[in-house]
Enzyme design. Structure first.
Site, PDB file in Angstrom:
ATOM      1  N   ASP A 145      -9.790  -4.776  -3.119  1.00 23.28           N
ATOM      2  CA  ASP A 145      -9.559  -4.074  -1.851  1.00 23.28           C
ATOM      3  C   ASP A 145     -10.847  -4.077  -1.023  1.00 23.28           C
ATOM      4  OD1 ASP A 145      -8.244  -2.772   0.163  1.00 23.28           O
ATOM      5  OD2 ASP A 145      -7.954  -0.877  -0.915  1.00 23.28           O
ATOM      6  N   HIS A 164     -17.125  -1.878   5.587  1.00 20.28           N
ATOM      7  CA  HIS A 164     -17.491  -1.079   6.763  1.00 20.28           C
ATOM      8  C   HIS A 164     -19.000  -0.851   6.682  1.00 20.28           C
ATOM      9  CE1 HIS A 164     -13.266  -0.597   7.631  1.00 20.28           C
ATOM     10  NE2 HIS A 164     -13.059  -0.144   6.410  1.00 20.28           N
ATOM     11  N   HIS A 212       0.888  -1.161   0.000  1.00 18.56           N
ATOM     12  CA  HIS A 212       0.000   0.000   0.000  1.00 18.56           C
ATOM     13  C   HIS A 212       0.928   1.213   0.000  1.00 18.56           C
ATOM     14  CE1 HIS A 212      -3.714   2.270   1.436  1.00 18.56           C
ATOM     15  NE2 HIS A 212      -2.736   3.156   1.478  1.00 18.56           N
TER      16      HIS A 212
HETATM   17  O1  DOR Z   1      -9.573   2.216   2.389  1.00 20.30           O
HETATM   18  C1  DOR Z   1      -8.917   1.316   2.886  1.00 20.30           C
HETATM   19  N1  DOR Z   1      -9.487   0.424   3.687  1.00 20.30           N
HETATM   20  N2  DOR Z   1      -7.619   1.255   2.623  1.00 20.30           N
HETATM   21  C2  DOR Z   1      -6.811   0.405   3.295  1.00 20.30           C
HETATM   22  O2  DOR Z   1      -5.614   0.453   3.095  1.00 20.30           O
HETATM   23  C3  DOR Z   1      -7.352  -0.533   4.268  1.00 20.30           C
HETATM   24  C4  DOR Z   1      -8.787  -0.736   4.074  1.00 20.30           C
HETATM   25  C5  DOR Z   1      -9.423  -1.353   5.293  1.00 20.30           C
HETATM   26  O3  DOR Z   1      -8.831  -2.326   5.797  1.00 20.30           O
HETATM   27  O4  DOR Z   1     -10.456  -0.892   5.746  1.00 20.30           O
HETATM   28 ZN    ZN Z   2      -6.410  -2.981   1.153  1.00 29.02          ZN
HETATM   29 ZN    ZN Z   3      -4.358  -0.500   0.671  1.00 27.63          ZN
END
Ligand code: DOR
Ligand code: ZN
Ligand code: ZN
Length: 438
Positions: A300, A304, A177
């Site tokens: 990715d 949430h 990242h």
């Molecule tokens: O937006 C993100 N969410 N970027 C990240 O690097 C981690 C990820 C998460 O784990 O929620």
């Molecule tokens: Zn990620």
């Molecule tokens: Zn990431």
């Protein structure tokens, strides 16, 4: 007797298509050619339909162990297989973080019990844990070492000294990242107490390009395979294009950086790291994709909840769910003529298998694992929340025209999903590890 015969499908690789039968026994492809013949426990006619290797999403955050209200291996992998992703690689920022041998095995046990998809498990790079990283990723079963160069969801575990140490002392594929913590910190101070116009203004392209440039410098000094996660800007592409084919660096792109930009009216639903970028960056990614400069697609997937996303900007977590949307989005792009279906197979199946050393994955050949998708010419429809299997139940693409999920999804020869629904609740995937030259 064969376990499965798929008849008359149009079988695709990254560079070819041909019509043939596929016979499967013991989870493996044992025959490809005209008329498999002989009895089979299950026969499927794929006449007029495509058969492609299952997609491999080497970038998911299933959050298990630690965050059952968001997702776990059961729900995350259900979403994955429903959308044609037959192998996932899970990221280390779980609770506990996957930065010790014990935590890695704890996660592997959960995945083994619950995952409907095959699974790889990243080992997290962290200060003081280099020996464990060597043991688990250089020599052991982890699919690679994941490094966050800037803080995202979870604490920052690697500073530049540790990063250099990882380059000097480990050799496994490193997934990065790439957002530079120094630049991020400068912008944090700049925006302290204020809300930036967009999340991109808080974490601009400069953070990404400084980090990617540092990676190029380190890879040149200590050559090893580096996979740059979620490339999101034209500036990163410029730096990486200059060393393409010279240094062993490969690239991943995430659907949200291809389909959304920082003007998309999503509020915190579009808050993700690296951020959604201006439209010019988005178009630069499509241009690079067309020229074959982006190697893999990683969702990715970062689930949430809507409640968490409803918090004020500063407190809302970053991340977008998306593991089940790769297929519907890319097949819609194929339908619109943005890229050939072969290119999707190359980026979503073949290249991740090659880059990660998953020797039995990513291709429809005799001896490969029977991770297969069957689907017809798609009729696009309006994407609705009801078709999602992720526990968080939302997607930033609601209302967009997408392709349906695959007609049939086989994991190791077993039919696990049909038209977006799980049809075998008991089927489980298996651990996937890189095969190393002896
Ligand atoms: O937006 C993100 N969410 N970027 C990240 O690097 C981690 C990820 C998460 O784990 O929620
Ligand atoms: Zn990620
Ligand atoms: Zn990431």
């Amino acid at each position: 007797m064969y376990d499965l015969v798929i008849e008359d499908g149009t079988i695709l690789s990254g560079t070819s298509r041909r019509v043939a039968d596929i016979a499967v026994e013991g989870g493996r492809i044992v025959y490809i050619g005209p008329r498999a013949g002989g009895p089979a426990k299950r026969k499927v006619s794929a006449i007029g339909r495509f058969v492609v290797p299952g997609f491999i999403d080497t970038h998911v955050h299933f959050r298990d162990p630690g965050h059952p209200h968001k997702e776990d291996w059961g729900s995350g992998s259900a979403a994955a297989v429903s959308g044609g992703v037959t192998t996932v690689c899970d990221m280390p920022n779980t609770n506990p973080p996957t930065i010790t041998v014990e935590a890695w095995h704890e996660k592997a046990a959960l995945a083994e019990a619950k995952s409907r998809a095959n699974f790889g498990i990243w080992f997290g790079g962290a200060a003081g844990k280099i020996d464990d990283a060597r043991r688990m990723a250089d020599e052991g079963p982890a699919c690679g070492i994941k490094v966050f160069m800037g803080a995202s969801t979870g604490p920052l575990l690697v500073d530049d000294t540790t990063l250099v140490e990882l380059f000097e002392r480990t050799s496994a594929l490193m997934g990065v990242h790439a957002e530079d913590e120094g630049v991020l910190q400068r912008y944090r101070e700049h925006w302290a107490g204020k809300v930036p116009p967009t999340h991109h203004d808080a974490r601009p392209a400069e953070a990404a390009v400084v980090a990617v440039s540092r990676l190029v410098e380190l890879t040149r000094a200590h050559p090893r395979r580096v996979h740059v996660c979620h490339v999101s800007t034209a500036a990163e592409l410029a730096v990486l294009d200059a060393v393409r084919g010279i240094l062993p660096m490969t690239t991943e792109v995430s659907p949200h950086h291809l389909w959304l930009d920082n003007q998309s009216p999503l509020g915190n639903l579009g808050k993700v790291n690296p951020p959604l970028r201006p439209d010019a960056d988005r178009r630069a990614l499509w241009f690079a994709l067309g020229r074959g400069l982006l190697d893999t697609v990683g969702s990715d997937h970062a689930p949430h909840t809507l409640e968490e996303k409803a918090l004020p900007y500063e407190s809302a977590p970053s991340g977008i769910p998306g593991v089940e949307m790769i297929f519907p989005l890319f097949l819609a792009a194929v339908k619109h003529g943005k890229l050939p279906l072969e290119r999707v197979v190359a980026m979503c199946s073949e290249s991740p298998a090659r880059i990660f050393g998953f020797a039995k994955k990513g291709k429809v050949v005799v001896g490969a694992d029977a991770d297969l998708l069957i689907f017809g010419e798609p009729e696009l429809h309006k994407h609705v929340a009801e078709e999602l299997l992720t526990r968080v139940g939302w997607s930033p693409y609601l209302g967009q025209k997408v392709a349906p999920k695959p007609d049939m999804v086989f994991v190791n020869g077993k039919l696990v999903a049909e038209r977006g629904r799980i049809v075998d609740d008991a089927a489980r995937g298996a651990l996937v590890s890189p095969e190393r030259a002896a």
